[in-house]
Design a protein around this motif. Structure first.
Motif, PDB file in Angstrom:
ATOM      1  N   ARG A 188       0.990  -1.197  -0.204  1.00  0.00           N
ATOM      2  CA  ARG A 188      -0.052  -0.065  -0.125  1.00  0.00           C
ATOM      3  C   ARG A 188       0.837   1.338  -0.002  1.00  0.00           C
ATOM      4  NH1 ARG A 188      -5.216   1.100  -0.489  1.00  0.00           N
ATOM      5  NH2 ARG A 188      -4.899   2.438   1.302  1.00  0.00           N
ATOM      6  N   TRP A 198       1.755  -0.713  -6.500  1.00  0.00           N
ATOM      7  CA  TRP A 198       1.578  -2.001  -5.986  1.00  0.00           C
ATOM      8  C   TRP A 198       0.279  -1.854  -5.187  1.00  0.00           C
ATOM      9  CZ3 TRP A 198       3.103  -7.148  -5.179  1.00  0.00           C
ATOM     10  CH2 TRP A 198       4.100  -7.432  -5.946  1.00  0.00           C
ATOM     11  N   THR A 199      -0.251  -0.531  -5.348  1.00  0.00           N
ATOM     12  CA  THR A 199      -1.484  -0.377  -4.605  1.00  0.00           C
ATOM     13  C   THR A 199      -2.836  -0.972  -5.525  1.00  0.00           C
ATOM     14  OG1 THR A 199      -1.388   1.741  -5.623  1.00  0.00           O
ATOM     15  CG2 THR A 199      -0.921   1.680  -3.380  1.00  0.00           C
ATOM     16  N   GLY A 200      -3.749  -0.822  -5.093  1.00  0.00           N
ATOM     17  CA  GLY A 200      -5.086  -1.191  -6.017  1.00  0.00           C
ATOM     18  C   GLY A 200      -4.983  -2.722  -5.989  1.00  0.00           C
TER      19      GLY A 200
END
Ligand code: HEM
Lengths: 353, 575
Positions: A312, A317-319
């Protein structure tokens, strides 16, 4: 210098009659959950069709002023036929109540869930009273108490946010857990074997079960998040919206944010579970960490969710990727609870199967 | 905004490294720098974390030497092809393997490389003033304006400067660090910040993980653990020869052992006798010990239970197993006693069906050996097979095969007392011979064939299996993991916020107060904080301190426009 934590020798005998009553409650609770589940599903179907009718009516009134689906709690403009650049309609991101139209069926479903949880609570408590101990000492009890935690945490969350969209999912899981308990691991009330006679059982297992229950809910959210984000991408690309029921679900982004908050709490709980387990292991087996299969998987779960929290904060790499990590973490939780408990040989082989 | 957060994190971690580093042509030093930057980047940390999770898994799939070497040996025998290959990859020693160690060492190096620059940055942040006031506060996710009408301002003598100072005082009370700036201009402002503990918590968390690792290492280096089986009435002295097996840490020295002693006076067992479904399940194990903390010390009675170790002489003593030790007497062919005393039988199930081996190397003319099982409550089923029906000794019975020959004990190689290698021995009788082998109840004696001697089952005792541990890193591990938990909670649950207030005077003498808030990371309570700050400011300026007439208040009738962004306007790039 023995520890006073040793459980006294004289434990009263178990109350078999009360144990049977508990099983009856458990059955009643299961029935109530199943009915609640039916109503949750019905609500999804109904609300979805309500929106569709509303939309087609709106489309008919296009000539006048194509107003947004005001009453549906829709965020973007409705997917006007041919309109391509508007984002797909989703439920209100704030997940507060009162944003959409009244959903009578969903209200019944929630009321039934509350009722089921109350009966379920009675079942869990009476089981504990019958055995004169906390009701989490074997697989049957891990499942039934765990399911109770899932229901209660869901209801608590529901009292603050309108999460009825995952109702069918969560209540469905509760039903599965109760079925697994009664069909897969039926165990009459009994006392604890010496290895489990410790106050750490109360602390360690209760927090583990509560954290797992939270991971269950975030798992549901992450699955929905993936579905929603692929739908969002599809609609934005001008393709047809095939998963229309997702209009009842908030946007992928807000699902991600909410599940992050829950995962953070659950992660702290899991960290504590790990530590309490180590302290207990030190008392029972003489070492706080020994890479027993159960310890290995508890550690793997911890590291996967640590990875999730890192993801996060890592660009790219989020989502979606973070959601996959959250799902992976939950699959590890399930694996740890089922396969490891049943098939793996280790010091933790006390699960009563 | 999330991009902001990300950049912050990465800068913090890698000292301002750009994530997309182009391979530099900078020679050795440059390459090292580059490698270091890569290693300490967030992406690498994430990758190593996931690798650590994957790497830990095989240890639960394959038997581990550290837990049970015998099972590994068996596995290797059963899988002659795949076994050695797996062994080469250290699949039976996963947690001490080269590759697993490499993963976590790299992770921790990365961690150190990450924590140090961030700690420095944090130290600077704590000492510096809150960041400068943005030009346009209305661009912040949460913002609003308050107006103090001219009349009210005049009545209280409020100037922009005074308003800024009062706002600062108020924010300070709410836990913000504040700084009043632009005092020389007509639009003074306040910069405020709170929640630096969040970052501190994060640093404490990560640093404590290093502490946990170091504590584990200390335990591995300087600790030791050993096993001892004690039959009722027997004693143990904490010396190297006192142990049945002993596993020292790599820096262990013999003089670390504190020569205390323990005697097992009695061992009490209780099984469930009330519940049919769990009939015979153990309810309680209690070992009564007499301990003596060194040769001259006073004796002490202690109780040892499964979840309650006894602490003595810097070690903890744990009750990890128990069983029966039948007392037998073996006489040899010449009628002399060749072996007498309790023999430890190893339980193989919950009903204490136990395996045992008796060795009589002193027997003449031939050494004698026995292999068989012990049943606490022996029964015979329809097929004629003996089995145990209960864990308590209601009908104790020994079922043995006997052998004679060279037991192979004389050449000095260490022998497992629980195993008898019968390859070089001659069978005297067994369950398959006509006499059906040896079946013995308590008090009975059986003569061996060929006049080789006799064996009697004299009585029954219980024994306990003890684990004795000394782990000097244990306390450290507890302290650091507790710190980690606290740091983690602080890091995840404290909101880090920045808040600015700017004041100005309108043309007609109104005082205009503009404020804006910004969270670092996710913060769903930001809007709520904005609202309460606004309310506090309104109260401060519009509700008179003293008893002022109601009119004054009415007249004040200040207006405010709060809002702007939604509470959670943190948008991110999901790409
Ligand atoms: C032993 C390995 C590690 C573990 C188990 C671990 C675990 C965690 C956890 C659980 C969090 C979330 C809670 C918090 O914010 O404190 C976190 C955050 C963080 N970690 Fe790690 N970490 C490790 C290594 C690293 C390394 C090597 C780096 C640097 C490259 C790093 C950088 C960060 C950063 C920047 C955050 C803050 C993320 C945010 O703002 O949300 N960590 N870590």
């Amino acid at each position: 210098m023995t520890s006073p934590a040793a459980v006294p020798m004289l434990i009263p005998p178990v109350d078999a009659e009360l144990g049977q009553l508990s099983e009856l409650f458990m059955l009643l609770a299961s029935i109530a959950y199943v009915v609640a589940l039916i109503f949750f599903v019905l609500d999804l179907v109904r609300s979805s069709s309500t929106i569709t009718t509303l939309e087609s009516r709106l489309a008919g009134e296009q000539a006048s002023s194509a107003r947004v689906l005001a009453g549906v709690g829709a965020r973007g403009a409705g997917s006007t036929p041919g309109g391509t650049t508007t984002p797909p309609a989703t439920a209100d991101d704030s997940m507060d109540y009162g944003a959409g139209p009244r959903r009578g069926t969903a209200r019944i479903a929630v009321a039934l869930t509350v009722l089921a949880a109350v009966i379920h609570g009675a079942a869990v408590v009476s089981r504990g009273v019958a055995a004169h101990r906390v009701p989490w000492g074997n697989m049957y009890e891990f499942c039934t108490t765990g399911a109770f935690f899932v229901a209660v945490i869901f209801l608590i969350a529901l009292s603050r946010k309108d999460l009825r969209f995952i109702g069918s999912f969560v209540v469905g899981l509760v039903v599965v857990m109760l079925c697994a308990a009664t069909v897969g691991f039926p165990t009459p009330v009994a006392r604890l074997i010496p290895a489990l006679q410790s106050y750490w059982l109360i602390v360690h297992v209760s927090i583990a079960v509560a954290s797992s229950a939270m991971f269950t809910i975030t798992f549901a959210m992450s699955v929905l998040q993936l579905l929603q984000s692929s739908r969002e991408a599809k609609v934005l690309a001008g393709k047809e919206d095939t998963a229309r029921f997702l209009r009842l679900v908030p946007s992928a982004l807000s699902l991600e944010n909410l599940s992050y908050r829950l995962n953070a709490v659950a992660f702290v709980g899991w960290t504590f579970t790990l530590m309490a387990g180590a302290i207990w292991a030190e008392q029972a087996w003489g070492r706080y960490w020994g890479w027993d299969p159960k310890e290995v998987w508890t550690f793997v779960i911890w590291v996967v969710y640590a990875g999730y929290l890192h993801a996060r904060a890592t660009r790219g790499w989020t989502g979606t990727r973070a959601a996959w990590l959250s799902i992976t973490g939950y699959l590890c939780v399930v694996f740890n609870f089922t396969i490891v408990n049943i098939y793996f040989q280790g010091l933790h082989s006390y699960s009563g199967v | 905004m999330k991009q902001d957060v990300t950049r912050d994190a990465e800068q913090g971690s890698a000292g301002g490294a750009k994530p997309d580093v182009v391979l530099p042509a900078l020679g050795l030093l440059g390459t090292l720098r580059w490698a270091w930057t890569q290693l300490t980047s967030m992406r690498t940390a994430l990758f190593l974390l996931l690798l650590l999770a994957v790497g830990a898994v095989p240890g639960s799939l394959f038997p581990q030497r550290s837990a049970n070497p015998a099972v590994v040996t068996q596995y290797l025998q059963e899988n002659p092809t795949s076994g050695p290959i797996l062994d080469w990859f250290q699949m039976f020693d996963v947690y001490s393997s080269v590759w697993f160690s490499a993963i976590y060492l790299l992770l921790f190096i990365s961690l150190i490389g990450c924590v140090i620059p961030r700690a420095i940055a944090h130290f600077k942040a704590v000492r510096s003033t809150p960041p400068r006031t943005p030009k346009r506060l209305s661009r912040l996710p949460v913002h609003g304006t308050i107006e103090v009408p001219a009349a009210r301002a005049r009545a209280t003598g409020l100037t922009p400067m005074l308003a800024a100072e009062q706002a600062a005082a108020l924010l300070k009370k709410r836990g913000y660090r504040v700084d009043v700036r632009d005092t020389a201009t007509g639009t003074p402002s306040v910069g405020a910040e709170r929640g630096l503990t969040k970052e501190l918590g994060n640093l404490v968390f990560h640093t404590s993980l290093i502490g946990v690792l170091v504590s584990v290492a200390v335990g591995g280096l300087f600790g030791y653990n050993g096993q001892k089986v004690l039959v009722e009435g027997e004693s143990f002295v904490n010396t190297l020869i006192g142990y049945d097996s002993f596993d020292p840490g790599s820096n262990f020295t013999g003089d670390q052992l504190d020569p205390y002693s323990l005697r097992l006076d009695s061992f009490d067992v209780r099984f469930d006798r009330e519940q049919e479904s769990h009939y015979g399940q153990p309810l309680d194990f209690t070992a009564n010990l007499t301990t003596q903390d060194g040769p001259g010390a006073e004796e002490e009675q202690q109780v040892l239970k499964v979840n309650a170790p006894v602490t003595i002489g810097g070690t903890n003593v744990y009750l990890v197993g128990n069983g029966y030790a039948p007392v037998v007497t073996v006489r040899d062919g010449e009628g002399d006693i060749a072996q007498q005393g309790p023999v430890v039988a190893v339980p193989s199930d919950g009903l204490y069906t136990s395996l045992l081996v008796i060795k009589a190397p002193d027997a003449q003319p031939d050494q004698l050996g026995f292999v068989g099982f012990f049943l606490p409550t022996a029964f015979v089923d329809e097929a004629g097979v003996s089995f145990s029906r209960d864990p308590d000794p209601f009908n104790p019975q020994l079922n043995l095969n006997s052998y004679y020959g060279d037991l192979g004990l004389d050449d000095g190689t260490p022998e497992n007392v629980y195993v008898l290698d019968t390859d070089d021995l001659t069978e005297l009788n067994s369950r398959t011979t006509d006499d059906g082998g040896i079946v013995l109840g308590v008090g009975q004696t059986v003569d061996l064939p060929e006049g080789k001697g006799s064996i009697s089952f004299d009585g029954l005792q219980r024994y306990v299996a003890l684990d004795i541990h000394h782990d000097p890193g244990q306390l450290g591990a507890l302290v650091f993991s507790t710190l980690a938990l606290l740091g983690l909670s602080a890091s995840l649950f404290i909101g880090r916020r920045r808040l600015w207030v700017r004041t100005a005077e309108g043309t007609d003498g109104r005082i205009l107060v503009e404020y804006g808030l910004l969270a670092r990371g996710e913060d769903t309570r930001l809007a709520g904080e904005g609202a309460s700050v606004e309310k506090a400011l309104l109260d401060r300026w519009l509700v008179p301190d003293g008893p002022v007439g109601e009119n004054g208040q009415q007249e004040a009738g200040a207006s405010s426009t709060a809002g702007g962004g939604k509470p959670n306007t943190i948008t991110k790039d999901n790409s």
